[in-house]
Motif scaffolding. Structure first.
Motif, mmCIF file in Angstrom:
data_model
loop_
_atom_site.group_PDB
_atom_site.id
_atom_site.type_symbol
_atom_site.label_atom_id
_atom_site.label_comp_id
_atom_site.label_asym_id
_atom_site.label_seq_id
_atom_site.Cartn_x
_atom_site.Cartn_y
_atom_site.Cartn_z
ATOM 1 N N GLY A 160 0.820 -1.198 0.000
ATOM 2 C CA GLY A 160 0.000 0.000 0.000
ATOM 3 C C GLY A 160 0.859 1.254 0.000
ATOM 4 O O GLY A 160 2.084 1.191 -0.102
ATOM 5 N N PRO A 161 0.231 2.427 0.090
ATOM 6 C CA PRO A 161 0.976 3.687 0.030
ATOM 7 C C PRO A 161 2.042 3.773 1.120
ATOM 8 O O PRO A 161 1.851 3.275 2.228
ATOM 9 N N LYS A 162 3.140 4.423 0.794
ATOM 10 C CA LYS A 162 4.209 4.600 1.784
ATOM 11 C C LYS A 162 3.738 5.546 2.887
ATOM 12 O O LYS A 162 3.262 6.649 2.607
ATOM 13 N N PRO A 163 3.856 5.149 4.155
ATOM 14 C CA PRO A 163 3.450 6.043 5.249
ATOM 15 C C PRO A 163 4.308 7.304 5.272
ATOM 16 O O PRO A 163 5.471 7.294 4.837
ATOM 17 N N PRO A 164 3.788 8.394 5.805
ATOM 18 C CA PRO A 164 4.532 9.658 5.843
ATOM 19 C C PRO A 164 5.565 9.645 6.967
ATOM 20 O O PRO A 164 5.491 8.820 7.886
ATOM 21 N N PRO A 165 6.538 10.564 6.934
ATOM 22 C CA PRO A 165 7.533 10.646 8.015
ATOM 23 C C PRO A 165 6.908 10.889 9.388
ATOM 24 O O PRO A 165 7.503 10.536 10.410
ATOM 25 N N GLU A 166 5.727 11.477 9.409
ATOM 26 C CA GLU A 166 5.057 11.724 10.689
ATOM 27 C C GLU A 166 4.555 10.437 11.345
ATOM 28 O O GLU A 166 4.085 10.457 12.483
ATOM 29 N N PRO A 168 6.573 7.387 11.905
ATOM 30 C CA PRO A 168 7.870 6.733 11.730
ATOM 31 C C PRO A 168 7.857 5.225 11.913
ATOM 32 O O PRO A 168 8.565 4.511 11.199
ATOM 33 N N THR A 169 7.066 4.711 12.846
ATOM 34 C CA THR A 169 7.011 3.263 13.018
ATOM 35 C C THR A 169 6.451 2.595 11.775
ATOM 36 O O THR A 169 7.011 1.608 11.260
ATOM 37 N N ALA A 170 5.344 3.117 11.264
ATOM 38 C CA ALA A 170 4.737 2.540 10.063
ATOM 39 C C ALA A 170 5.684 2.646 8.876
ATOM 40 O O ALA A 170 5.785 1.715 8.064
ATOM 41 N N LEU A 171 6.400 3.757 8.763
ATOM 42 C CA LEU A 171 7.347 3.932 7.662
ATOM 43 C C LEU A 171 8.481 2.915 7.749
ATOM 44 O O LEU A 171 8.894 2.329 6.745
ATOM 45 N N ALA A 172 8.991 2.695 8.959
ATOM 46 C CA ALA A 172 10.079 1.737 9.139
ATOM 47 C C ALA A 172 9.623 0.323 8.807
ATOM 48 O O ALA A 172 10.346 -0.439 8.157
ATOM 49 N N LEU A 173 8.433 -0.052 9.230
ATOM 50 C CA LEU A 173 7.907 -1.380 8.908
ATOM 51 C C LEU A 173 7.710 -1.532 7.406
ATOM 52 O O LEU A 173 8.024 -2.575 6.821
ATOM 53 N N TRP A 174 7.186 -0.492 6.769
ATOM 54 C CA TRP A 174 6.989 -0.498 5.316
ATOM 55 C C TRP A 174 8.331 -0.618 4.607
ATOM 56 O O TRP A 174 8.495 -1.414 3.672
ATOM 57 N N GLY A 175 9.307 0.169 5.058
ATOM 58 C CA GLY A 175 10.616 0.157 4.417
ATOM 59 C C GLY A 175 11.335 -1.167 4.583
ATOM 60 O O GLY A 175 11.981 -1.658 3.647
ATOM 61 N N GLY A 176 11.229 -1.768 5.765
ATOM 62 C CA GLY A 176 11.850 -3.071 5.979
ATOM 63 C C GLY A 176 11.283 -4.133 5.063
ATOM 64 O O GLY A 176 12.011 -4.993 4.546
ATOM 65 N N ALA A 177 9.978 -4.078 4.848
ATOM 66 C CA ALA A 177 9.341 -5.038 3.941
ATOM 67 C C ALA A 177 9.728 -4.767 2.490
ATOM 68 O O ALA A 177 9.871 -5.695 1.694
ATOM 69 N N LEU A 178 9.922 -3.497 2.132
ATOM 70 C CA LEU A 178 10.285 -3.159 0.752
ATOM 71 C C LEU A 178 11.671 -3.671 0.386
ATOM 72 O O LEU A 178 11.856 -4.287 -0.668
ATOM 73 N N ILE A 179 12.668 -3.440 1.235
ATOM 74 C CA ILE A 179 14.038 -3.798 0.873
ATOM 75 C C ILE A 179 14.332 -5.279 1.089
ATOM 76 O O ILE A 179 15.384 -5.764 0.660
ATOM 77 N N ASN A 180 13.420 -5.983 1.751
ATOM 78 C CA ASN A 180 13.539 -7.439 1.914
ATOM 79 C C ASN A 180 12.329 -8.118 1.287
ATOM 80 O O ASN A 180 11.528 -8.755 1.976
ATOM 81 N N PRO A 181 12.145 -7.988 -0.033
ATOM 82 C CA PRO A 181 10.944 -8.543 -0.670
ATOM 83 C C PRO A 181 11.010 -10.060 -0.779
ATOM 84 O O PRO A 181 12.064 -10.672 -0.589
ATOM 85 N N LEU A 182 9.865 -10.646 -1.073
ATOM 86 C CA LEU A 182 9.783 -12.081 -1.366
ATOM 87 C C LEU A 182 9.201 -12.256 -2.746
ATOM 88 O O LEU A 182 8.132 -11.715 -3.037
ATOM 89 N N PRO A 183 9.852 -13.038 -3.631
ATOM 90 C CA PRO A 183 11.163 -13.652 -3.412
ATOM 91 C C PRO A 183 12.265 -12.616 -3.302
ATOM 92 O O PRO A 183 12.117 -11.494 -3.754
ATOM 93 N N SER A 184 13.380 -13.027 -2.723
ATOM 94 C CA SER A 184 14.441 -12.083 -2.389
ATOM 95 C C SER A 184 15.224 -11.633 -3.620
ATOM 96 O O SER A 184 15.509 -12.423 -4.517
ATOM 97 N N LEU A 185 15.579 -10.358 -3.621
ATOM 98 C CA LEU A 185 16.521 -9.838 -4.613
ATOM 99 C C LEU A 185 17.961 -10.076 -4.176
ATOM 100 O O LEU A 185 18.879 -10.070 -4.989
ATOM 101 N N GLY A 186 18.164 -10.254 -2.878
ATOM 102 C CA GLY A 186 19.499 -10.495 -2.366
ATOM 103 C C GLY A 186 20.410 -9.296 -2.442
ATOM 104 O O GLY A 186 21.626 -9.434 -2.580
ATOM 105 N N VAL A 187 19.844 -8.086 -2.350
ATOM 106 C CA VAL A 187 20.659 -6.867 -2.440
ATOM 107 C C VAL A 187 20.700 -6.105 -1.119
ATOM 108 O O VAL A 187 21.348 -5.061 -1.034
ATOM 109 N N SER A 188 20.029 -6.599 -0.099
ATOM 110 C CA SER A 188 19.965 -5.920 1.191
ATOM 111 C C SER A 188 20.154 -6.936 2.312
ATOM 112 O O SER A 188 19.840 -8.115 2.152
ATOM 113 N N THR A 189 20.642 -6.466 3.445
ATOM 114 C CA THR A 189 20.705 -7.313 4.621
ATOM 115 C C THR A 189 19.293 -7.517 5.166
ATOM 116 O O THR A 189 18.418 -6.669 4.988
ATOM 117 N N GLU A 190 19.065 -8.632 5.827
ATOM 118 C CA GLU A 190 17.752 -8.936 6.404
ATOM 119 C C GLU A 190 17.533 -8.086 7.649
ATOM 120 O O GLU A 190 18.329 -8.106 8.592
#
Length: 226
Positions: A160-166, A168-190
């Motif tokens: 869904g839409p990226k949460p705003p900086p206001e 921060p918890t939701a943004l961090a959870l969203w960002g963690g899921a984005l850079i660790n997608p499934l299946p993995s791209l293998g370009v980021s640490t878990e």
């Protein structure tokens, strides 16, 4: 959330809907089961303890649901924001809520910008032509096992839409899921598990910021991931 159980070392079998993808990145929902470890916490509030059942009903079989009482918690540095129906069901700020500290919003804004930069780099096939780029999804130079743009488009659709900086918890959870997608791209640490176990919004934002900064350096060919 806070679950009723021993104060340390709590583990429960958790069932949750997961995405499964085939070679064309077509997804289907499947119910997966596994033992999950929970962060050690203190006692629940008096109101929550009174509302919780006295005991947890154990499931007779691994495919049966258990009744596990829980209490919803809010970070001290971020007011409650989102409804149970989805990641972005509510607007910020809700009436009567106090916004997070300005320094935390600024850190979240930097993270938000870096997530956009990461997404552009990770979605571009030419990024993976550089042999200096660590990519688990690459069989050999220029040969990817999947289409990164299609994968990330699907992941963003799920998130869904990226949460705003206001928020921060939701943004961090969203960002963690984005850079660790499934299946993995293998370009980021878990980072997903560490973000879930982090104590507060500031720690979550810092964890994802470190991971995305390191991944960008990898995608730009400046610093291998490992």
């Amino acid at each position: 959330v806070r679950l009723r159980g021993p104060p340390t070392g709590l583990q429960l079998r958790v069932g949750r809907w997961r995405r499964e993808y085939d070679d064309s990145i077509v997804s289907e929902r499947a119910l997966g089961w596994g033992v999950e470890r929970f962060v050690d916490r203190g006692a629940p509030s008096a109101a929550a303890a009174a509302a919780m059942p006295a005991a947890v009903a154990e499931a007779a079989h691994h495919t049966e649901w258990s009744l596990t009482p829980f209490e919803v918690l809010a970070d001290a540095d971020e007011a409650p924001l989102y409804e149970p129906g989805g990641v972005c069901d509510a607007a910020w700020p809700a009436e009567g809520d106090s916004p997070p500290p300005a320094s935390l919003v600024e850190a979240a804004a930097r993270l938000s910008a870096d997530l956009e930069a990461w997404r552009r780099l990770a979605a571009e096939r030419s990024t993976y032509d550089d042999p200096a780029v660590t990519a688990g999804a690459r069989a050999r130079r220029g040969d990817l096992r999947l289409d990164p743009a299609l994968l990330l488009a699907r992941v963003c659709c799920d998130l869904g839409p990226k949460p705003p900086p206001e928020a921060p918890t939701a943004l961090a959870l969203w960002g963690g899921a984005l850079i660790n997608p499934l299946p993995s791209l293998g370009v980021s640490t878990e980072v997903r598990g560490a973000v879930l176990e982090a104590q507060g919004a500031a720690e979550r934002v810092a964890l994802v910021q470190r991971a995305v900064s390191r991944s960008i350096a990898n995608l730009e060919g400046r610093r291998p991931l490992f």
